[in-house]
Design a protein around this motif. Sequence first.
Motif, mmCIF file in Angstrom:
data_model
loop_
_atom_site.group_PDB
_atom_site.id
_atom_site.type_symbol
_atom_site.label_atom_id
_atom_site.label_comp_id
_atom_site.label_asym_id
_atom_site.label_seq_id
_atom_site.Cartn_x
_atom_site.Cartn_y
_atom_site.Cartn_z
ATOM 1 N N PRO A 1 -3.063 5.378 -5.375
ATOM 2 C CA PRO A 1 -1.995 4.423 -5.733
ATOM 3 C C PRO A 1 -1.352 4.690 -7.086
ATOM 4 O O PRO A 1 -0.148 4.518 -7.246
ATOM 5 N N THR A 2 -2.173 5.123 -8.067
ATOM 6 C CA THR A 2 -1.668 5.287 -9.438
ATOM 7 C C THR A 2 -2.153 6.606 -10.013
ATOM 8 O O THR A 2 -3.299 7.004 -9.797
ATOM 9 N N PHE A 3 -1.269 7.279 -10.735
ATOM 10 C CA PHE A 3 -1.646 8.523 -11.410
ATOM 11 C C PHE A 3 -1.021 8.510 -12.796
ATOM 12 O O PHE A 3 0.160 8.210 -12.950
ATOM 13 N N ARG A 4 -1.826 8.812 -13.801
ATOM 14 C CA ARG A 4 -1.353 8.849 -15.183
ATOM 15 C C ARG A 4 -1.114 10.289 -15.628
ATOM 16 O O ARG A 4 -1.940 11.169 -15.358
ATOM 17 N N TYR A 5 -0.001 10.480 -16.275
ATOM 18 C CA TYR A 5 0.337 11.819 -16.741
ATOM 19 C C TYR A 5 -0.733 12.314 -17.711
ATOM 20 O O TYR A 5 -1.174 11.583 -18.600
ATOM 21 N N ARG B 1 7.782 10.819 -13.328
ATOM 22 C CA ARG B 1 8.086 11.343 -11.988
ATOM 23 C C ARG B 1 7.037 12.335 -11.537
ATOM 24 O O ARG B 1 6.643 12.353 -10.369
ATOM 25 N N TRP B 2 6.603 13.191 -12.446
ATOM 26 C CA TRP B 2 5.511 14.128 -12.118
ATOM 27 C C TRP B 2 4.280 13.351 -11.666
ATOM 28 O O TRP B 2 3.665 13.666 -10.653
ATOM 29 N N ALA B 3 3.915 12.332 -12.434
ATOM 30 C CA ALA B 3 2.722 11.555 -12.106
ATOM 31 C C ALA B 3 2.884 10.829 -10.771
ATOM 32 O O ALA B 3 1.924 10.717 -9.999
ATOM 33 N N PRO C 1 0.792 -1.235 0.000
ATOM 34 C CA PRO C 1 0.000 0.000 0.000
ATOM 35 C C PRO C 1 0.819 1.277 0.000
ATOM 36 O O PRO C 1 0.281 2.349 -0.258
ATOM 37 N N SER C 2 2.109 1.202 0.311
ATOM 38 C CA SER C 2 2.917 2.429 0.344
ATOM 39 C C SER C 2 3.364 2.871 -1.042
ATOM 40 O O SER C 2 3.965 3.938 -1.179
ATOM 41 N N ALA C 3 3.083 2.085 -2.075
ATOM 42 C CA ALA C 3 3.555 2.406 -3.423
ATOM 43 C C ALA C 3 2.754 3.548 -4.043
ATOM 44 O O ALA C 3 1.525 3.555 -3.993
ATOM 45 N N SER C 4 3.478 4.499 -4.608
ATOM 46 C CA SER C 4 2.869 5.560 -5.419
ATOM 47 C C SER C 4 3.441 5.410 -6.827
ATOM 48 O O SER C 4 4.650 5.565 -7.027
ATOM 49 N N VAL C 5 2.586 5.114 -7.793
ATOM 50 C CA VAL C 5 3.038 4.804 -9.148
ATOM 51 C C VAL C 5 2.567 5.884 -10.109
ATOM 52 O O VAL C 5 1.379 6.191 -10.186
ATOM 53 N N GLY C 6 3.517 6.451 -10.831
ATOM 54 C CA GLY C 6 3.199 7.406 -11.879
ATOM 55 C C GLY C 6 3.433 6.779 -13.240
ATOM 56 O O GLY C 6 4.417 6.065 -13.440
ATOM 57 N N VAL C 7 2.524 7.042 -14.184
ATOM 58 C CA VAL C 7 2.616 6.450 -15.518
ATOM 59 C C VAL C 7 2.718 7.575 -16.545
ATOM 60 O O VAL C 7 1.897 8.493 -16.557
ATOM 61 N N MET D 1 6.306 19.315 -7.047
ATOM 62 C CA MET D 1 6.065 18.141 -7.878
ATOM 63 C C MET D 1 6.830 18.157 -9.186
ATOM 64 O O MET D 1 6.818 17.169 -9.923
ATOM 65 N N LEU D 2 7.528 19.244 -9.480
ATOM 66 C CA LEU D 2 8.274 19.305 -10.741
ATOM 67 C C LEU D 2 9.489 18.405 -10.682
ATOM 68 O O LEU D 2 10.259 18.446 -9.712
#
Length: 525
Positions: A395-399, A383-385, A359-365, A497-498
């Motif tokens: 958990p997941t964010f798409r650019y 990285r931004w995502a 659950p600690s994972a933050s994934v940007g796509v 976030m940049l």
Amino acid sequence: MTITVAELLEMPHLRLRLLSGRDGLQREVSWTHTSDLPEPWQWLTGGELLMTNGMSFPKTAGEQEELLRRLMGAGASALAIGEKMYCPPLTARFTEVSESLSLPVLLVDYPMPFIAISRAVAAANLLEQSDRLIRTERIYYALQRAVTEKRKPSQLATALSQQLGCALHVCHRESAEPWFPDSPGLDERLRQALSQAHLGSRQVSAGAFVTYLGDGREMRLADIPTQPGAVLVLVSDGQSVLDAILMQHAATVIALEMSQALVDLEHRRRQGAEFLARLIDGSAEPRGGRSQLLEAGIDPASAVLYAVSSDDSARLREVHVALWRNGVPHLVVHRSGVLYLLAHDKERVLRIVHSHVGPSASVGVSSPVKTMDRIPEAAREARWASQSAEHNKTPTFRYGEATPFLGVSGIDDAMALVDRVLGRLLEHESKHRGELLPTLESFFDHQRSWQKTANALHVHRQTVLYRIRKVEDITGLNLDRTRDIAELWLALQARSMLPGAAEPEGTGRNAHRARGSDDRAGDDR
């Protein structure tokens, strides 16, 4: 052939008598074990005749029933109780349960020594010991052939299954999935039984505890030396007792095979990390780089870059193993606590990453890579995502998706916001001591309290007041107005976030706008 309980009863010099459990007389006795401990089943591995003088034998009917069921679960062949010693009276329920479980209970005539029974079993099983030595030799020969002939791990498992007389699977403890990528999957009944075992990091004795699958099969588990994330699963037809010593030899052979596989995998990971680092830095030759990607099973046209951050750095460093186990073509590189992963854009990749890291994972796509020269930009997008995922606690964010609290959808929008609101302040900070921006950030972090900010920065309250007024003069904004407060806070969040210092070296645009040091000490440099 291993001696049976019935054959032991037929030896007159042992003076054994059957109390109950007649239907289990054909159970094989591979060894004997003497114990008067309260939980004797903890010390069995399967196939033993347990002998006791009853010093710690339970007295109540319920406890005596539990003892029998525990012994049955541990794979005991029979229970022998010394007469005229210390055993409390055996209850009617005890004998009933023994009959229902088909677990023989024998009475040892006083003063027959237990050692005489042990010797009888050892002598009767000499041929069995000889057969064990032959099968042990074959087990290690199977490993030798696997190494010299470069066989697949599934072929080694098949050879070991033949020597053990049961089906053999190597599985991941947490997911209950096959550990090697070329191994066949488990049937649904077996997979559910393994999942319900809730192994986690718990150690399991080699085959001591039996799980009945409900279709006549029995499942036994064994730890694999040096591989805490895996477990050896043995599935038998329930007709014969599995040899615990051979199980240990098989687990050792599997451990050696796994260690070699991980060494090879680590070598490929390092090569891939160097290649991906060059791609992200833009220093790889595009045409040759595309050929290498295709050879690795990755088509740039359908690939994306993932940036994964987590507090669990150990799990983050093992993501490539999980991807390999699941047959996912990939390249990974670690930079400043962030894992950059190049793979095809599939939900399966995200499921594997989140399942492995937790659950600690933050994934940007990133957006689709499409062309080789867009990989550096895709790294910034990922990285931004990833940082957007952290800020949004998702958990997941798409650019390209708009961040809920900023309203910007990408790096360019964020940079425009930062330039417009903080541009002059950043220019001032680059020429002077750089005290204004940290003061402003701390001021917001402490709910615009002058004194709390002063305490946090270890300066006088008037110093904080002077610096904030200086920020207002430079930016033209007034921190007494709600609209200006919101604008400054949003710009600070966008700046945090940049991609810059927190991203791979050579990929940052206007890196002076991001906090922290550069990434020249990257993990895979």
